[in-house]
Design a protein around this motif. Structure first.
Motif, PDB file in Angstrom:
ATOM      1  N   LEU A 105       6.443  28.304 -36.580  1.00 56.82           N
ATOM      2  CA  LEU A 105       6.032  28.163 -37.976  1.00 56.82           C
ATOM      3  C   LEU A 105       7.163  28.567 -38.920  1.00 56.82           C
ATOM      4  O   LEU A 105       7.387  27.937 -39.958  1.00 56.82           O
ATOM      5  N   PHE A 106       7.882  29.623 -38.546  1.00 59.09           N
ATOM      6  CA  PHE A 106       8.977  30.077 -39.388  1.00 59.09           C
ATOM      7  C   PHE A 106      10.079  29.019 -39.451  1.00 59.09           C
ATOM      8  O   PHE A 106      10.690  28.789 -40.498  1.00 59.09           O
ATOM      9  N   ARG A 162      13.919  27.838 -41.946  1.00 56.12           N
ATOM     10  CA  ARG A 162      14.819  28.930 -41.602  1.00 56.12           C
ATOM     11  C   ARG A 162      15.714  28.535 -40.445  1.00 56.12           C
ATOM     12  O   ARG A 162      15.286  27.902 -39.485  1.00 56.12           O
ATOM     13  N   ARG A 163      16.966  28.915 -40.519  1.00 59.98           N
ATOM     14  CA  ARG A 163      17.942  28.592 -39.482  1.00 59.98           C
ATOM     15  C   ARG A 163      17.672  29.414 -38.227  1.00 59.98           C
ATOM     16  O   ARG A 163      17.295  30.586 -38.304  1.00 59.98           O
ATOM     17  N   MET A 164      17.847  28.811 -37.069  1.00 57.89           N
ATOM     18  CA  MET A 164      17.684  29.491 -35.791  1.00 57.89           C
ATOM     19  C   MET A 164      19.069  29.879 -35.277  1.00 57.89           C
ATOM     20  O   MET A 164      19.882  29.021 -34.930  1.00 57.89           O
ATOM     21  N   ARG A 175      13.271  20.572 -29.256  1.00 54.92           N
ATOM     22  CA  ARG A 175      13.415  19.146 -29.566  1.00 54.92           C
ATOM     23  C   ARG A 175      13.709  18.913 -31.044  1.00 54.92           C
ATOM     24  O   ARG A 175      14.562  18.084 -31.388  1.00 54.92           O
ATOM     25  N   SER A 176      13.004  19.623 -31.930  1.00 55.42           N
ATOM     26  CA  SER A 176      13.195  19.376 -33.367  1.00 55.42           C
ATOM     27  C   SER A 176      14.549  19.874 -33.850  1.00 55.42           C
ATOM     28  O   SER A 176      15.139  19.291 -34.765  1.00 55.42           O
ATOM     29  N   ARG A 177      15.045  20.950 -33.234  1.00 55.60           N
ATOM     30  CA  ARG A 177      16.336  21.522 -33.647  1.00 55.60           C
ATOM     31  C   ARG A 177      17.492  21.084 -32.743  1.00 55.60           C
ATOM     32  O   ARG A 177      18.618  21.510 -32.951  1.00 55.60           O
ATOM     33  N   LYS A 178      17.159  20.281 -31.703  1.00 61.11           N
ATOM     34  CA  LYS A 178      18.179  19.814 -30.758  1.00 61.11           C
ATOM     35  C   LYS A 178      18.959  20.997 -30.169  1.00 61.11           C
ATOM     36  O   LYS A 178      20.194  21.014 -30.138  1.00 61.11           O
TER      37      LYS A 178
END
Length: 633
Positions: free
Chosen positions: A367-368, A373-375, A430-433
């Motif tokens: 959710l964050f 927000r950057r991982m 998957r969303s952030r590759k």
């Protein structure tokens, strides 16, 4: 006279907390931190616990309220001769409310004001340090200042009128007429610290401290993004959750008290002044729904440092400063609230295996991440470790989220959250590759799902654990976390069984099953909010609204909730105020507002929190035209 649990109001400074009764008596306060030994604990022992009371002499009637958008309490005492108004706070130091370094004065500040007629006010400061273990030495350092010291603790009391040391307490009796004002502050220091009268605050300083505290709370709550008919109760709950945050670390306590009983005279009396990863994550999700992000960032930093970045070393709970050992001891010298023994400090559940914790963390991170927000690479490596841990351990039995002190079981809720951990990790990767063994995670996710559907639902509904026929309210999370659609026959049947066997007076018990302990408990308020959310997402909006109205009616006069309630009377039971309950209230109000505004599908499975977050933070007009159910699946 004994106070009920719901007779109290909360004061806080994001370092510690205090409870003030309707009679103006502060009967619980710990310094310098939430988990420090109590300086006042009359709530746990009327005779020897110690208190700090301000009230009129003689008969009175009291009402109270918080100053709007603050945790500053105003109690109004009406007597036959006049009206006394007492304003209480734990003063914070100046600074930005979003800073993790929010300062404190480790103090209780009280203003007395006669607003009509004449009143004779009484002040009694009687600390009993280390949970009422002994009577401190009391010494006047001037007519209006005093030192109360013993063991490792000292309280420095300053008043704007004379004080007297008498009968193991600091006392005062002040005659006040309309317009008169008096102040008294009790500030904690280690006992080795020395203070002289010149170091005590004067009237100007005390006024400034209260003004700064009011401004602090109002600045923080001004960032609340919730808009809806439940704004007042949502903002109050948000203020409670912020008050339960330990500013130096970002950790959040489950509650600021210990050993308030789940049943009068019972043994289920636990110390909640610690940080459960589950409770904190759910609390942060509720704050995210309101638009807050800094609290989540602070907690991420705390968790990374506390766990040393090693997923294999994560445990279910810690002290607010990151300590891993929380030895549970019994304070046998205390009689307990309403004779409920034992009184405990520390919590022996700290070393339990509770597999749901991993899923709660990954749900919060998913959710964050959707908030933009950057991982970081370090954070992702830590999360990957958690997910790999789930792959290795999900087949094991555990103690579950209810922390049963009995043999481990294959709890349905624990397996569900293992599925959530895998599912959310796959989505993030998957969303952030991001680099990850997604193929393995997909296989394990499918295995958990198959296990739950084949082994967990043998009876056509989901019980507490595999192989049992005992219902448990935690299985209401199956649709809420997107495992099955809300209208799925297994969900409908499960909800029916839970309500038939656990509901009483409109409220839900957690379960009726052996758990290694004697005695009983009240209905668990979190579970009733979970039921509300299922009703919303099942299209039963009117029924959900009725339940929510009832739940809102159970708050005490200043909007606070304990962990549990007695069916029929609604009397509060358990530690107070409880983060679980307040975070659930925030989430349920957000769910209802979103559910009313959008036609919910009956067939697809989706994450309730994801849906509400998308709605409340996605600017409603954009949400209505661009929202995609596929994005939640």
């Amino acid at each position: 006279m004994r106070q009920r649990i719901d007779d109290y109001a909360l004061l806080g400074d994001c370092h510690s907390a205090a409870l003030v009764g309707r009679d103006g008596s502060i009967d619980w306060a710990c310094f310098p931190r939430f988990d420090s030994p109590a300086a006042f604990c009359r709530i746990l022992d009327v005779g020897r616990g110690g208190s700090f009371r301000v009230s009129p002499e003689g008969p009175y009637h009291s009402t109270r309220r918080y100053l709007d958008d603050t945790n500053v309490l105003v109690t109004t005492f009406t007597t036959p001769g006049g009206v006394l108004e007492v304003t209480d706070c734990m003063p914070v130091r100046t600074g930005m409310s979003h800073s993790p370094r929010t300062g404190t004065r480790h103090a209780l500040l009280r203003r007395l004001r006669c607003v009509g007629g004449t009143v004779r006010a009484r002040v009694v400061v009687a600390p009993r340090f280390e949970y009422g273990a002994f009577v401190p030495r009391i010494r006047l350092t001037s007519p209006q200042t005093a030192e109360l010291v013993g063991g490792a603790d000292a309280l420095w009391v300053t008043a704007t009128r004379p004080l007297v040391a008498h009968d193991n307490a600091l006392r005062a009796h002040w005659s006040m007429r309309a317009g008169d004002e008096a102040w008294v502050e009790a500030a904690w220091t280690p006992s080795l610290v020395e203070r002289g009268p010149a170091e005590m605050p004067d009237l100007t300083a005390m006024r400034r401290r209260m003004e700064q505290t009011v401004a602090f709370w109002r600045e923080w709550i001004s960032h609340c993004a919730y808009e809806g008919e439940y704004s007042h109760v949502v903002r109050r709950s948000a203020l409670v959750l912020k008050a339960l945050t330990y500013a130096p670390s970002g950790a959040i306590v489950a509650a600021p008290t210990t050993s308030l009983p789940e049943e009068p005279g019972g043994v289920r009396n636990w110390d909640y002044r610690y940080t459960w990863l589950r409770d904190t994550t759910l609390t942060l999700i509720s704050l995210m729904l309101l638009g807050y992000q800094e609290e989540t960032l602070a907690f991420q930093r705390w968790l990374a440092r506390t766990s040393a970045g090693r997923a294999e070393d994560v445990q279910i709970m810690y002290s607010i400063r990151g300590h891993r050992l929380l030895p549970e001891v019994e304070l046998s010298h205390l009689e307990g609230h309403r004779d409920s023994r034992p009184v405990r400090a520390g919590n022996g559940a700290v070393k339990q295996l509770q597999l749901d914790v991993f899923g709660e963390i990954l749900e919060g991170e998913w959710l964050f991440s959707k908030m933009g927000r950057r991982m970081s690479q370090r954070n992702w490596e830590f999360l990957r470790g958690l997910v790999d841990n789930v792959c290795e351990r999900w087949r094991q039995p555990d103690q579950g989220l209810w922390e049963v002190r009995d043999e481990p079981r294959h709890f349905i809720h624990s397996k569900l959250l293992c599925w959530v951990a895998l599912d959310r990790a796959i989505r993030i990767a998957r969303s952030r590759k991001l680099p990850a063994p997604v193929g393995r995670w997909v296989r394990e996710r499918a295995a958990v799902r198959e296990y739950l559907l084949k082994e967990g639902a043998r009876h056509g509904w989901f019980p507490q654990s595999v192989g049992s026929d005992v219902p448990d309210a935690s299985v209401l999370q199956l649709p809420a976390l997107g495992f099955l659609p809300s209208a799925h026959p297994l969900v409908s049947r499960t909800v029916d069984v839970v309500r038939q066997r656990l509901e009483k007076g409109g409220l839900l018990y957690r379960y009726h099953a052996a758990d290694g302990l004697s005695g009983g408990e009240g209905t668990f308020l979190l579970c009733s909010f979970w039921l509300h959310d299922v009703l919303v997402h099942s299209g039963r909006t009117r029924e959900a609204e009725e339940l929510l109205r009832y739940l809102l009616s159970l708050a005490n006069d200043v909007g606070l909730y304990a962990e549990e309630a007695v069916p029929g009377t609604g009397e509060a039971m358990g530690n107070f105020p409880q983060a679980f309950t307040h975070m659930a209230l925030v989430a349920s109000c957000a769910q209802l507002s979103a559910g009313r505004s959008f036609q919910l599908p009956r067939a697809g499975a989706y994450d309730y929190a994801d849906f509400a977050l998308t709605y409340h933070l996605g600017r409603r007009s954009m949400f209505m035209s661009h929202f995609s159910w596929e994005a939640l699946q």
